[in-house]
Scaffold this active site. Structure first.
Site, short mmCIF file in Angstrom:
data_model
loop_
_atom_site.label_atom_id
_atom_site.label_comp_id
_atom_site.label_asym_id
_atom_site.label_seq_id
_atom_site.Cartn_x
_atom_site.Cartn_y
_atom_site.Cartn_z
N LYS A 61 0.85 -1.25 0.08
CA LYS A 61 0.21 -0.20 -0.29
C LYS A 61 0.94 1.09 0.06
CE LYS A 61 -2.34 1.45 3.66
NZ LYS A 61 -3.64 1.95 4.57
N HIS B 138 -12.96 10.79 11.48
CA HIS B 138 -13.39 9.87 10.24
C HIS B 138 -13.53 8.35 10.71
CE1 HIS B 138 -13.69 8.72 6.13
NE2 HIS B 138 -12.43 7.97 6.28
N ASN C 79 -15.16 13.03 23.35
CA ASN C 79 -14.32 13.56 22.35
C ASN C 79 -13.71 14.90 22.64
OD1 ASN C 79 -12.88 13.12 19.76
ND2 ASN C 79 -13.92 14.68 18.99
N MET D 71 -6.59 2.24 18.80
CA MET D 71 -6.47 2.35 17.45
C MET D 71 -5.65 3.49 16.86
SD MET D 71 -7.60 -0.96 17.05
CE MET D 71 -7.38 -0.86 15.28
N LYS E 254 2.89 9.35 19.62
CA LYS E 254 1.23 9.11 19.99
C LYS E 254 1.03 8.35 21.10
CE LYS E 254 -0.69 9.93 15.40
NZ LYS E 254 -1.61 9.36 14.36
P1 NAD Z 1 -9.49 12.52 12.20
O1 NAD Z 1 -8.69 13.69 11.80
O2 NAD Z 1 -11.01 12.33 11.37
O3 NAD Z 1 -9.97 12.40 13.72
C1 NAD Z 1 -9.19 12.78 14.72
C2 NAD Z 1 -9.79 12.52 16.10
O4 NAD Z 1 -8.62 12.79 17.12
C3 NAD Z 1 -11.03 13.44 16.44
O5 NAD Z 1 -11.98 12.62 17.55
C4 NAD Z 1 -10.41 14.36 17.28
O6 NAD Z 1 -11.28 15.16 18.08
C5 NAD Z 1 -9.46 13.82 18.17
N1 NAD Z 1 -8.13 14.48 18.70
C6 NAD Z 1 -7.29 15.31 17.89
N2 NAD Z 1 -6.18 15.96 18.47
C7 NAD Z 1 -6.49 15.33 19.84
C8 NAD Z 1 -5.83 15.47 21.08
N3 NAD Z 1 -4.78 16.18 21.15
N4 NAD Z 1 -6.27 15.04 22.14
C9 NAD Z 1 -7.39 13.91 21.95
N5 NAD Z 1 -8.12 14.06 20.88
C10 NAD Z 1 -7.57 14.68 19.53
O7 NAD Z 1 -8.70 11.26 12.09
P2 NAD Z 1 -9.11 9.79 11.95
O8 NAD Z 1 -9.00 9.51 10.55
O9 NAD Z 1 -10.43 9.36 12.55
O10 NAD Z 1 -7.81 9.05 12.66
C11 NAD Z 1 -7.83 9.01 14.05
C12 NAD Z 1 -6.50 8.16 14.28
O11 NAD Z 1 -6.59 7.09 13.92
C13 NAD Z 1 -5.27 8.93 13.52
O12 NAD Z 1 -4.09 9.34 14.65
C14 NAD Z 1 -4.90 7.95 12.52
O13 NAD Z 1 -3.19 8.16 12.39
C15 NAD Z 1 -5.03 6.79 13.42
N6 NAD Z 1 -5.33 5.58 12.24
C16 NAD Z 1 -4.84 4.34 12.88
C17 NAD Z 1 -4.97 3.38 11.85
C18 NAD Z 1 -4.38 1.73 12.34
O14 NAD Z 1 -4.28 1.05 11.94
N7 NAD Z 1 -4.07 1.72 13.76
C19 NAD Z 1 -5.47 3.50 10.75
C20 NAD Z 1 -6.17 4.72 10.40
C21 NAD Z 1 -5.90 5.70 11.22
#
Ligand code: NAD
Length: 325
Positions: free
Chosen positions: A71, A141, A163, A223, A230
């Site tokens: 990917k 998202h 949140n 997740m 992080k």
């Molecule tokens: P997004 O930008 O749509 O949402 C971010 C979320 O984090 C929101 O709920 C926001 O309010 C919250 N947030 C932002 N800053 C914050 C802080 N300082 N303290 C607490 N909460 C905070 O992002 P998304 O697409 O929903 O992705 C969320 C996370 O998941 C990202 O960190 C992304 O890298 C991670 N992710 C992990 C995997 C995996 O396989 N583990 C896959 C995809 C995404």
């Protein structure tokens, strides 16, 4: 189905891959990884010095499923202004017998589906069977996909959520309503005291949930933490829980376990593969009071498995676009 290169555009994925397909693909992948039938190659991720973008590759080979590929993509912060998703990814699948490129598959929706499938697999294998309350930390998202997949694993009766940006909580309420369940926005104290299963899916760099807030018997799927630095939960909570992960090497370096490891609270040998539970070589949860934690870091093999499912479905439905290559 080997002639020509198959293209599955992003726009077709939603009609081809169900959350159930993603669940089956990811569960089989974790099992294969634990049997050492499948392995991920080292991840490459670079700031390219253009458009503020982070670009990289996740790749691997699953000898059992014969998934070989990568990917590729990353994060372009300026995309939203152009009407595009900031996260962009594409999966390339190769024929394991010949090395010929077999398929190019849009990877954006697949990423959400495979990430949701991973926490759902952990809930199926590690949460208490009588779990009734789902707690969500994060409302971005990914959260909607996470919740939809999780709700299928247990007979949940209600959803509670927290949140940092409270205006985003409407997303969680919408998905709970769609599943016919009540939703309540709560404090972190209430969330930890009431939830039987908790999913954290944020981009936080500091612990949000503290050890003292979590009641015995909880299963937590962390997740959001997929990068060095992080963090979503207290390192003491990781130390108290029985920890499982998709891939131990990632969990201890870029996953939620990195902080408990760095502070010496746990050792690498305390982190268990979820695949071992699926294969029956690890007992998983052994008591109703045990706190279990799944550190979902996200591996390339998950992407390959769901992309292969998309190609299979496209071929079955006769909608696969083929080009000579
Ligand atoms: P997004 O930008 O749509 O949402 C971010 C979320 O984090 C929101 O709920 C926001 O309010 C919250 N947030 C932002 N800053 C914050 C802080 N300082 N303290 C607490 N909460 C905070 O992002 P998304 O697409 O929903 O992705 C969320 C996370 O998941 C990202 O960190 C992304 O890298 C991670 N992710 C992990 C995997 C995996 O396989 N583990 C896959 C995809 C995404």
């Amino acid at each position: 189905m080997t002639d020509g290169l198959i293209i599955v555009p992003e726009a077709e994925i939603a009609d081809l891959v169900t959350p159930e397909d993603a669940f089956d693909a990811v569960e089989a992948t974790f099992a294969a990884m634990s049997r050492k039938d499948a392995y991920n190659f080292p991840v490459i991720r670079e700031a390219i010095g253009h458009a503020d973008a982070l670009y990289g590759f996740k790749s691997g080979f699953d000898r059992a499923g014969l998934h070989l590929g990568l990917k590729s993509g990353g994060y372009w912060p300026g995309n939203a202004d152009k009407g595009l998703t900031n996260h962009q990814s594409t999966v390339f699948l190769f024929d394991a017998d010949t090395g010929k490129c077999r398929a190019i598959v849009g990877g954006n929706l697949l990423t959400a589906l495979r990430t949701a499938a991973a926490s759902a697999v952990s809930i199926k294998h590690l949460s208490r069977p009588d779990s009734k309350v789902l707690g969500m930390v994060g409302a971005g998202h990914q959260s909607a996909f996470q919740m939809r997949a999780a709700l299928k694993q247990r007979k949940f009766e209600r959803v509670i959520g927290w949140n940092l940006h409270s205006e985003m909580l409407a997303r969680l309420e919408e998905v709970a309503t769609e599943a016919g369940l009540p939703f309540k926005a709560v404090s972190l104290d209430e969330l930890g005291a009431e939830a039987d299963v908790i999913i954290t899916i944020t981009s936080s760099f500091d612990a949000i949930l503290m050890d003292a807030q979590i009641k015995p018997g909880t299963h937590i799927a962390c997740m959001g933490t997929d990068t060095k630095g992080k963090q979503e939960v207290d390192a003491a909570l990781v130390a108290r829980a029985t920890v499982f992960t998709d891939e131990v090497a990632q969990s201890t370096t870029i996953g939620e376990a990195q902080h408990a490891i760095a502070s010496g609270l746990i050792a690498e040998s305390d982190v268990n593969e979820i695949g071992a539970v699926i294969n029956g070589t690890h007992a998983g949860r052994t008591s109703a009071d045990e706190v279990t934690l799944f550190d979902g870091t996200g591996v390339g093999l998950q992407d390959l498995a769901v992309a292969a499912a998309a190609v299979d479905r496209a071929v079955e439905k006769g909608v696969a676009q083929k080009v000579a290559f």
